[in-house]
Design a protein around this motif. Structure first.
Motif, PDB file in Angstrom:
ATOM      1  N   GLN A  90      -5.710   6.321  -1.136  1.00 19.73           N
ATOM      2  CA  GLN A  90      -5.933   6.673  -2.528  1.00 19.73           C
ATOM      3  C   GLN A  90      -6.916   5.712  -3.189  1.00 19.73           C
ATOM      4  O   GLN A  90      -7.704   6.102  -4.050  1.00 19.73           O
ATOM      5  CB  GLN A  90      -4.605   6.675  -3.293  1.00 19.73           C
ATOM      6  CG  GLN A  90      -4.734   7.100  -4.754  1.00 19.73           C
ATOM      7  CD  GLN A  90      -3.388   7.198  -5.444  1.00 19.73           C
ATOM      8  OE1 GLN A  90      -2.344   7.146  -4.802  1.00 19.73           O
ATOM      9  NE2 GLN A  90      -3.400   7.325  -6.759  1.00 19.73           N
ATOM     10  N   TYR A  91      -6.873   4.441  -2.762  1.00 15.46           N
ATOM     11  CA  TYR A  91      -7.793   3.422  -3.268  1.00 15.46           C
ATOM     12  C   TYR A  91      -8.582   2.849  -2.090  1.00 15.46           C
ATOM     13  O   TYR A  91      -8.023   2.537  -1.049  1.00 15.46           O
ATOM     14  CB  TYR A  91      -7.036   2.294  -3.974  1.00 15.46           C
ATOM     15  CG  TYR A  91      -6.233   2.750  -5.172  1.00 15.46           C
ATOM     16  CD1 TYR A  91      -6.822   2.846  -6.426  1.00 15.46           C
ATOM     17  CD2 TYR A  91      -4.890   3.080  -5.037  1.00 15.46           C
ATOM     18  CE1 TYR A  91      -6.090   3.264  -7.523  1.00 15.46           C
ATOM     19  CE2 TYR A  91      -4.147   3.497  -6.130  1.00 15.46           C
ATOM     20  CZ  TYR A  91      -4.751   3.590  -7.371  1.00 15.46           C
ATOM     21  OH  TYR A  91      -4.029   3.996  -8.450  1.00 15.46           O
ATOM     22  N   TYR A 128      -2.059  -1.436  -3.939  1.00 20.60           N
ATOM     23  CA  TYR A 128      -3.004  -0.317  -3.820  1.00 20.60           C
ATOM     24  C   TYR A 128      -2.341   0.866  -3.117  1.00 20.60           C
ATOM     25  O   TYR A 128      -2.679   1.208  -1.984  1.00 20.60           O
ATOM     26  CB  TYR A 128      -4.253  -0.748  -3.053  1.00 20.60           C
ATOM     27  CG  TYR A 128      -5.102  -1.755  -3.771  1.00 20.60           C
ATOM     28  CD1 TYR A 128      -5.881  -1.379  -4.864  1.00 20.60           C
ATOM     29  CD2 TYR A 128      -5.112  -3.090  -3.373  1.00 20.60           C
ATOM     30  CE1 TYR A 128      -6.656  -2.314  -5.541  1.00 20.60           C
ATOM     31  CE2 TYR A 128      -5.884  -4.027  -4.038  1.00 20.60           C
ATOM     32  CZ  TYR A 128      -6.654  -3.633  -5.112  1.00 20.60           C
ATOM     33  OH  TYR A 128      -7.422  -4.556  -5.789  1.00 20.60           O
ATOM     34  N   SER A 181      -2.556  -0.371 -10.183  1.00 20.65           N
ATOM     35  CA  SER A 181      -3.048  -0.966  -8.940  1.00 20.65           C
ATOM     36  C   SER A 181      -3.930  -2.164  -9.265  1.00 20.65           C
ATOM     37  O   SER A 181      -4.414  -2.323 -10.394  1.00 20.65           O
ATOM     38  CB  SER A 181      -3.844   0.062  -8.148  1.00 20.65           C
ATOM     39  OG  SER A 181      -4.971   0.493  -8.912  1.00 20.65           O
ATOM     40  N   CYS A 241       0.821  -1.205   0.000  1.00 17.77           N
ATOM     41  CA  CYS A 241       0.000   0.000   0.000  1.00 17.77           C
ATOM     42  C   CYS A 241       0.857   1.259   0.000  1.00 17.77           C
ATOM     43  O   CYS A 241       0.364   2.351   0.320  1.00 17.77           O
ATOM     44  CB  CYS A 241      -0.935  -0.012   1.205  1.00 17.77           C
ATOM     45  SG  CYS A 241      -2.035  -1.441   1.236  1.00 17.77           S
TER      46      CYS A 241
END
Length: 638
Positions: free
Chosen positions: A412-413, A384, A358, A315
């Protein structure tokens, strides 16, 4: 539609008790509905150890005693019919394992004995239950209590009012499981009706007994009880392992690394769902045998995630470094799982790869590809970026104040969904924005936040809060003779305020002067404020007497807490102390001084004195040169 429950009790202690049976499963097909009857084809598979040299193995007598099988059928809880069914198929299950690639080849032989029969069942609102019983299990099973007198059961349900086909397990059960080697086994099933399937480890069932190892059930529907697992094993943790053996609820794939040799009863339940409703469960009860077979070549990568079979959830960046913990290999091939390209491979021992985007990727490592003894392993990699845990806080950083924490984690995701706060060793919280009350002393509080999102990302942030304790000190209680002055000396703060202001020349300094023309007790409260805004309080008593005054308290507590630790003389109007002596109950002097400023700390010869009553003598001279002699006792408390 009818319900079928097949219960198989497996006995392992002697040939007549079928100790050679190592597992079983069942399935059914709905062949159609005609009028008021539905026709079902019921299949029961029993897996047996056909190697007579193994403990509990299959002697000819034991194998012969399995045929025929006795099936009792119930409609709801009511007996419906009894059938004696002879087997229609027996064959040896393929090993599906290359013996050339095992350092220590175990002797294995598993045969499948199949009972299959067709039954017309009247359409009913009640389920049907079919019971097949056989006692008992192998006495060397490691995860059950008294396995040699314990049976096994297999249960499924045909839901009423629909022509349903059960799920069917796809692969044969595993025969060889090597201790300390990664294990991956596909225990999935298929369903011709297209129903959704889920999987879990579930309890194995008991059944028949030593006295009646192959019963004929024509009475009420018998109770179906779970076997008794021996600690630390349970139905959901039947084998242990490091990592623990687990089953993926969506795929039915069992993974883990067994770390204990032995025999383990493992039961897998496959649940069948239609339109979000559970309509049926089929079960496979099988004895997993973990031996020191030791594969010569083992492909393996570690797991750095809480999710099953997931190598890592990265991540931070899209770049992943792969750790290789394989053994017995001399060439390696990695496929990093990027769709639509052949440029996502590497032959390095421990490669590093940057993913183009991603997402979730399936990575495969093949060890000794193209040789006699290859091995491979599949892992999941999730990428991700960027996920970061962070927080801020607000409030007065002072003793006993409540601090408000605000989560600033950024994903961000996906969405941030998890918060685990640790406030030093004091308390925890799972709220997004919790509060925490500081203590009343100087201390440093390490504040840790572990936050996570719905994609499996986690991050940790640690911040320290330094709390300066405030100890405002107004001074020790004192005694003076009326008509005299006293100089106060407050400490521990930057801003001071004395109250009440009676007899003081000012109240907003640390060292006001008090003048007392009359006798009495004057109590003052000193409020102190530090340069950080922290507020503290202390109290002082001024005793004003007509003439010379001298006294001691009747108890003190020398326990090093800063409160009442010293036994000092409270006096006024005296010019000289001849002596101040303290004795224990044996008449031994434990303290002696001629200085009014000194007091007893409860020690004698640098050791703490015991709790109890002590006796004191004081001889002093007042300002009129008159000699005074006083005595009394005091209680030492810790």
């Amino acid at each position: 539609m009818k319900k079928v429950i097949i219960i198989i009790l497996l006995f392992w202690a002697s040939p007549s008790f079928a100790s050679h049976i190592v597992g079983g499963e069942f399935s059914y097909k709905c062949l159609g509905v005609a009028g008021l009857n539905a026709t079902y084809e019921i299949t029961l598979n029993i897996y047996r150890d056909c190697n007579p040299t193994n403990i509990g193995g299959g002697s000819p007598q034991a194998l012969a005693n399995d045929d025929p099988g006795y099936f009792s059928i119930y409609n709801g809880s009511n007996f419906f019919s009894f059938d004696s069914i002879f087997t229609n198929n027996i064959f040896t299950v393929p090993i599906n394992f290359s013996n050339d690639c095992i350092n220590n080849i175990p002797l294995t032989c598993i045969s499948r004995m199949q009972f299959k029969f067709v039954k017309n069942l009247p359409i009913s609102s009640n389920p049907y239950t079919i019971i097949f019983q056989r006692c008992c299990r192998n006495e060397t099973v490691s995860n059950l209590i008294n396995p040699g007198v314990t049976g096994a059961s297999f249960v499924c349900t045909i839901p009423p009012n629909i022509c349903n086909n059960s799920a069917v397990f796809t692969n044969y059960p595993p025969q060889i499981i090597c201790v300390s080697n990664p294990f991956i086994y596909d225990n999935s099933a298929t369903d011709v009706d297209g129903d959704s399937l889920s999987y879990e480890f579930c309890e194995a069932f008991q059944g028949a007994s030593e006295n009646n190892p192959k019963p004929i059930n024509i009475g009420p529907l018998p109770n179906i009880n779970s076997v008794n697992y021996s600690s630390p094993f349970t139905m959901s943790n039947p084998m242990g392992g490091n990592p623990t053996m687990s089953i993926d609820p969506n795929t039915g794939i069992i993974t883990g690394t067994p770390n204990i040799q032995g025999r383990f009863v493992v039961t897998v339940c496959c649940h069948e769902w239609r339109n979000g409703v559970l309509i049926n469960t089929v079960r496979r009860d099988f004895q997993f045998v973990v031996t020191n077979c030791s594969k010569a070549v083992v492909a393996n990568t570690p797991i750095f995630s809480d999710e099953p079979n997931t190598y890592i959830i990265n991540c931070k960046t899209k770049t992943v470094h792969f750790i290789n913990t394989s053994s017995g290999g001399f060439k390696y091939h990695w496929d990093f799982g990027v769709a639509g390209t052949n440029a996502d491979t590497s032959d390095a021992f421990e490669p590093t790869f940057t993913y183009p985007d991603s997402g979730t990727y399936h990575v495969k490592l093949i060890v000794n590809q193209g040789t006699t003894c290859p091995d491979s392993i599949d892992r999941i990699v999730k990428v991700y970026p960027d996920f970061k845990a962070d927080f801020t806080y607000s409030g007065m950083i002072c003793p006993n104040e409540i601090i408000q924490f605000t989560d600033l984690s950024n994903s961000q995701y996906g969405n941030v969904t998890q918060w685990n706060w640790f406030f030093g060793n004091v308390s925890t919280s799972t709220l997004q924005n919790p509060t925490f009350q500081l203590g009343n002393e100087t201390s440093t509080y390490p504040i840790t936040l572990i936050s996570g999102n719905n994609l499996g990302c986690k991050d940790t942030v640690l911040k320290a809060i330094d709390v300066d304790g405030i100890q405002v000190f107004a001074g020790n209680d004192t005694t003076i003779v009326k008509g005299n002055y006293i100089q106060f000396n407050g400490q521990g703060a930057t801003i001071y305020e004395w109250s009440p202001g009676n007899n003081l020349n000012t109240i907003n300094v640390n060292n006001p002067v008090g003048f007392y023309p009359d006798t009495g007790r004057y109590t003052y409260i000193l409020k102190g404020i530090t340069d950080k805004g922290c507020v503290g309080f202390d109290t002082i008593n001024v005793y004003v007497s007509n003439g010379p005054y001298l006294s001691l308290p009747n108890a003190f507590t020398p326990n090093y807490d800063g409160l009442n630790d010293m036994l000092t003389i409270l006096h006024s109007g005296f010019s000289k102390l001849n002596y101040y002596r303290i004795f224990n109950r044996f008449g031994e002097m434990v303290f002696n001084t001629s200085d009014f400023r000194k007091g007893w700390d409860g020690k004698y010869k640098n050791r703490d004195c015991e709790i109890g009553t002590y006796y004191w003598l004081i001889k002093a001279v007042d300002t009129d040169n008159k000699e005074h002699f006083l005595k009394g006792d005091v209680l030492l408390i810790r």
